[in-house]
Design an enzyme around this catalytic site. Structure first.
Site, short mmCIF file in Angstrom:
data_model
loop_
_atom_site.label_atom_id
_atom_site.label_comp_id
_atom_site.label_asym_id
_atom_site.label_seq_id
_atom_site.Cartn_x
_atom_site.Cartn_y
_atom_site.Cartn_z
N HIS A 175 -6.69 0.33 5.41
CA HIS A 175 -6.71 1.36 6.54
C HIS A 175 -7.36 0.81 7.85
CE1 HIS A 175 -6.07 3.41 2.84
NE2 HIS A 175 -5.47 4.36 3.38
N HIS A 233 2.41 14.33 -0.33
CA HIS A 233 2.88 14.55 0.96
C HIS A 233 4.26 14.67 1.16
CE1 HIS A 233 -0.76 12.28 2.04
NE2 HIS A 233 -0.50 11.32 1.37
N TYR A 246 -9.44 11.35 3.49
CA TYR A 246 -9.66 10.98 2.18
C TYR A 246 -10.97 11.68 1.54
CZ TYR A 246 -5.84 7.88 2.99
OH TYR A 246 -4.53 7.26 3.49
N HIS A 251 0.24 11.62 -5.66
CA HIS A 251 -0.48 11.90 -4.53
C HIS A 251 0.74 11.67 -3.52
CE1 HIS A 251 -3.45 11.08 -1.11
NE2 HIS A 251 -2.68 10.18 -0.79
N GLU A 252 1.50 10.58 -3.49
CA GLU A 252 2.43 10.47 -2.45
C GLU A 252 3.60 11.57 -2.57
OE1 GLU A 252 2.26 8.42 -0.48
OE2 GLU A 252 0.62 7.26 -1.38
N GLU A 303 -3.66 14.97 2.50
CA GLU A 303 -4.14 13.86 1.23
C GLU A 303 -4.50 14.82 0.25
OE1 GLU A 303 -3.60 11.12 1.56
OE2 GLU A 303 -3.05 10.69 3.94
N HIS A 361 0.86 -1.30 0.11
CA HIS A 361 0.09 0.05 -0.05
C HIS A 361 0.78 1.06 0.05
CE1 HIS A 361 -3.87 1.95 0.37
NE2 HIS A 361 -3.05 3.09 1.01
N ALA A 362 0.66 1.99 -0.90
CA ALA A 362 1.42 3.34 -1.24
C ALA A 362 1.69 4.13 0.23
CB ALA A 362 0.97 4.16 -2.49
O1 X8Z Z 1 -4.27 5.51 1.01
C1 X8Z Z 1 -4.22 6.19 0.05
C2 X8Z Z 1 -2.77 6.54 -0.25
C3 X8Z Z 1 -1.92 6.68 0.66
S1 X8Z Z 1 -2.06 7.91 1.94
C4 X8Z Z 1 -2.30 5.61 -1.42
N1 X8Z Z 1 -5.23 6.45 -0.35
C5 X8Z Z 1 -6.71 6.26 -0.15
C6 X8Z Z 1 -6.83 4.54 -0.53
O2 X8Z Z 1 -5.91 4.14 -1.24
O3 X8Z Z 1 -7.74 3.81 -0.17
C7 X8Z Z 1 -5.42 7.53 -1.58
C8 X8Z Z 1 -6.89 7.51 -1.82
C9 X8Z Z 1 -7.71 6.85 -0.86
ZN ZN Z 2 -2.06 9.89 1.00
#
Ligand code: X8Z
Ligand code: ZN
Length: 638
Positions: free
Chosen positions: A537, A412, A547, A408-409, A436, A378-379
């Site tokens: 998450h 941050h 988000y 997106h990253e 975010e 997960h990024a």
């Molecule tokens: O978790 C993330 C990022 C890292 S903060 C990749 N996002 C959420 C997800 O993947 O569920 C970005 C969009 C929503």
């Molecule tokens: Zn993020």
């Protein structure tokens, strides 16, 4: 209000303080997120604390004591959080029993520190003449951990262990076929199926396969809720959800209303999109599988969680025969590798006059999935030492989806790089939704014109039809996400408050998914399942409302950047690529970190003090009109 307290104890305790634990989370500072990450420090050893207590007299704390305390806590936290995110980084890039235990130990320490420090900070409540910075730091300290532990050492160790295990279960998760004897596939491979297959049963197999990975998380999660709630209560919150909601410079009840207000603004747009997409899916899979007036089966939307639908754009494309918007194909054709994609992202930020990423970013990041070990794919973005030690951790594939995630990253990372000189308690976004939203706001400037310029689109779509195709593609990512962004924490808030009991975990999850998203489980579920745990998450304990807020804020930011660039046309056509004025405006907000309440930061950037969905609604106005036409006579809703 003035209370007496042992000043000497407080200060010496602070000196003895051990580290805290925070989680590097997906983005903002490690401590912002998880339990798994930066969260704790061990409490000052009793042996050291005691003598100070005996010596000290009960005296009235002064504003100066509070200021010194805050300075000390910042120093301690920088050390502790650095240790924590170092352990977290190692664990996330090499999941083993050893790295999990190592991270859990550091987290335990950080949690212990925080528990003590927050209680000590409470002694300054009501002190006269506190300066604004100190008072804000004391507040930020109290809400700094998304996974607070109770002072009981055994429970703290248990909580740290659970947090590490949960994230490990997710990271290692694989599906090896119904009988467990097939070829094992990880989330990346199963996500490819979700994105590309149009075979109902193959999609169902990938969906149910991944959702089995989270079943063993259930008892661990239940215990995490109990113990972290206790931790939250010890530092004065009703429950952990209330702590999370207290992170927005307003009372938690007001924040709950605020989130609903914003949802109310965008729901009509989502409903139109849902109606249109459902009708198209019915054409593809049959009315029997996708009936009108009912929620959509969750495995047909191109994404494991049905959170973003852009992967099925091909099924819903409004006008055939328009220039292709397929960036994936170009990335593959031109052999874009991970580094080249990240460089392309950096170029956008530097075009605004922002500085290049440090050399260490390129040396220390994990760009692609290692072949020889389990990692958390997960990024995420990091500043491991809170000192411009920037990195991203991804398993990049050459897809448009990953190109967007890279931006997106990097958003941050750019926040980190502009606020790392602040005291660590201010090294956060104005609120977590700001963090975010930065990279995403930048991607809104990645227009077809820009993509053509960098050679990733052959032709820019023209005219009304071109515009509607383009907006549909954007909406499938941005608008489709909104209800999911909201509901993940609606579920956790209910779980933490006890309104949802463990025996109803799964049922209540699906109630919310149906209510907000209008999607339903594709097969019968039971309480043997733990479907929330199939979303990163939840096991990683990263709050999710951020988000939802970011999806709205990014359009507000984009509108402000366009205004500062002097742009006057329709919002959806604006790109600030190369505009230094826009860059300056952005930088001014980034540099503030969390040093001021978020309305101040929002005002610095946009001139507004309220989050406002009118920018996203403006942006999608052409598509909305078109959808209303298309949906005439349809049985919308569910
Ligand atoms: O978790 C993330 C990022 C890292 S903060 C990749 N996002 C959420 C997800 O993947 O569920 C970005 C969009 C929503
Ligand atoms: Zn993020």
């Amino acid at each position: 209000m003035n209370r007496t307290f042992p000043v000497k104890l407080l200060l010496s305790a602070a000196l003895a303080v051990v580290p805290l634990i925070v989680s590097p989370g997906c983005a903002s500072s490690a401590h912002g997120s998880t339990g798994g990450s930066p969260e704790t420090a061990s409490p000052p050893p009793a042996a050291e604390a005691k003598p100070a207590e005996q010596k000290s007299a009960e005296v009235q704390p002064t504003a100066d004591d509070a200021r010194q305390f805050a300075v000390r806590v910042n120093e301690d936290l920088k050390r502790l959080w650095t240790r924590q995110s170092t352990a977290e980084w190692i664990k996330a890039t090499y999941i083993t029993d050893d790295t999990e235990r190592n991270a859990a130990l550091v987290n335990e320490e950080v949690m212990g520190y925080l528990n003590q420090a927050i209680k000590q900070a409470a002694s300054f409540k009501g002190v006269q003449g506190l300066d604004a910075d100190t008072s804000r730091m004391l507040h930020l300290l109290r809400v700094s951990s998304a996974l607070p532990a109770p002072s009981d050492a055994q429970k703290r160790a248990e909580l740290a262990g659970i947090a590490a295990k949960l994230e490990g279960l997710y990271g290692k998760g694989k599906y090896c076929g119904k009988d467990g004897k097939g070829q094992c596939r990880d989330l990346g491979e199963l996500s490819d199926v979700m994105a590309k297959s149009r075979n109902y049963d193959a999609l169902l197999d990938a969906w149910t396969g991944w959702h089995a990975v989270s079943q063993p998380m259930r008892p661990l999660y239940q215990r995490l809720v109990e113990v972290s709630n206790e931790g939250a209560q010890e530092i004065g919150f009703q429950d952990l959800g209330s702590l999370w909601r207290s992170n927005y410079d307003m009372p938690p009840e007001a924040f709950e209303k605020e989130a609903q207000r914003l949802w109310g603004q965008v729901k009509p747009l989502y409903d139109e999109l849902h109606c249109y997409v459902r009708a198209r899916l019915a054409r593809q899979y049959g009315e029997d599988k996708v009936p009108a007036g009912k929620a959509i089966p969750a495995h047909l939307l191109g994404n494991m969680w049905a959170q973003e639908w852009n992967n099925i754009y091909g099924l819903v494309e409004p006008y055939k025969g328009q220039p292709s918007l397929d960036v994936d194909a170009e990335l593959k054709r031109q052999n874009y590798d991970a580094i080249r994609m990240v460089k392309a992202g950096e170029t956008f930020f530097t075009s605004l006059g922002l500085k290049p990423l440090p050399e260490t970013f390129w040396q220390r990041s994990q760009f692609t999935k290692p072949r020889d070990r389990d990692v958390v794919c997960h990024a995420s973005a990091w500043d491991v030492t809170y000192d411009n030690d920037l990195r991203i951790k991804m398993c990049i594939k050459s897809t448009e989806e990953d190109l967007v995630t890279i931006h997106h990253e990097l958003g941050h990372n750019y926040y980190y790089t502009y606020y790392y000189k602040l005291p660590v308690l201010f090294q956060q976004g104005a609120h977590d939704g700001f963090h975010e939203a930065i990279g995403d706001a930048i991607t809104l400037s990645i227009t077809p014109g820009y993509l053509k310029q960098v050679g990733l689109l052959k032709e820019v779509p023209q005219g009304d039809k071109g515009l509607i195709n383009l907006q549909m593609k954007d909406a499938m990512e941005k608008v489709a996400f909104l209800p999911f962004g909201l509901l993940v924490d609606q579920w956790r808030w209910e779980v933490f408050s006890g309104r949802v009991k463990p025996e109803d975990y799964n049922k209540s999850w699906w109630t919310l998914r149906e209510k907000y998203q209008g999607v339903r489980a594709p097969v019968e579920r039971s309480e043997a399942d733990f479907d929330p745990g199939a979303k990163y998450h939840v096991p990683a304990n990263v709050p999710y409302t951020r988000y939802f807020l970011a999806r709205i804020l990014q359009f507000q930011f984009h509108r402000a950047l366009c205004q500062s660039a002097g742009y006057k046309g329709p919002l959806h056509e604006c790109s600030v690529y190369g505009n230094k004025e826009a860059g300056k405006r952005l930088q001014a907000m980034l540099e503030m970190g969390a040093s001021k309440p978020w309305p101040d930061a929002l005002e610095a950037m946009t001139g507004q003090r309220e989050m406002d969905a009118s920018a996203i609604l403006d942006y999608f106005a052409p598509l909305r009109r078109w959808l209303q036409e298309q949906n005439k006579g349809q049985k919308c809703g569910w």
